[in-house]
Scaffold this active site. Sequence first.
Site, PDB file in Angstrom:
ATOM      1  CB  SER A  96      -1.153   0.334   1.021  1.00 28.77           C
ATOM      2  OG  SER A  96      -1.401   1.240   1.314  1.00 28.77           O
ATOM      3  CE1 TYR A 152       0.462   4.868  -5.856  1.00 29.86           C
ATOM      4  CE2 TYR A 152       0.310   6.429  -4.214  1.00 29.86           C
ATOM      5  CZ  TYR A 152       0.887   5.631  -5.060  1.00 29.86           C
ATOM      6  OH  TYR A 152       1.747   4.879  -4.138  1.00 29.86           O
ATOM      7  CE  LYS A 209      -0.418   1.693  -3.439  1.00 31.61           C
ATOM      8  NZ  LYS A 209       0.143   0.507  -4.305  1.00 31.61           N
TER       9      LYS A 209
END
Length: 282
Positions: free
Chosen positions: A136, A150, A154
């Site tokens: 992660s 993004y 994650k």
Amino acid sequence: MLTKTWLITGTSTGFGKSLATFLAQKDDVNLVATARHTDQLAYLDQYNHGQILKQVLDVTKPDEITAAVAATTDKFGALDVLINNAGLGYFGTFEESDRDAVRYMFDVNVWGLVDMTRAVLPTMRNQGAGIIVNFSSIAGLASFPTLSFYHGSKHAVEGISASLAQEVADQGIKVMLIEPSGFRTDWAGRSSQKAMPKISAYAQFADSIEGSETGAHHEPGDPDKAAAIIYDQVMNHAAELPLHLPLGKFATDTAIAKYEKSLADFKAVREISLSADQPEEK
């Protein structure tokens, strides 16, 4: 020590390359190193005494995932550790981000990880043991401008991994999230796409996007040290493996500050929250 078979996605650069290089020198590891082009894995040749398998793998291609898992078990007879490392970055404001580019990032960061994990779970369940390490980021715990999509990818990895960890706990399978801050990898450089602001309202973020490129490979984090930590956790601390492992001062300090503030915020609105329920039946 019992030899374990590790399969790592994305070992041509960055964390994957550091981890593969570290593991290739260990007597207690069989290594399956993957990349979209295996000629990028020549750096492993100096260590290979029959314990290394190079495998073509694009995590967005299900047939290559199936082939990689089958090749692993055919050669080594087991698959003990999966490292879901392959990933991409994307810098751009929410409004200006390219839909196709961020969709592909989700295909790699989320669905590639999901499909890899689903592919190895039958083997791990049959073994009654296994460790899944999902890369992660501190971006999965805290958020910053120009990284909205993004962050989304994650945060998805965080939620999926936390639920999976509970589902497989009684089958001898552990899950660990690696949550790095800035490390000297290619992530902020060629492994990230960047969309510079064109709308004047977002011009203030241009410098930070440009800075991510120029700052690449000057971050405080050392991927070789990260590799040693991951190896130690998996091989020596499997019984108490943490679900969350932030790496780097910025990552751990930011995570602690984020959750301390969130706890205070939740406590501040607790009475309002309780008022939304029906009264308890007597």
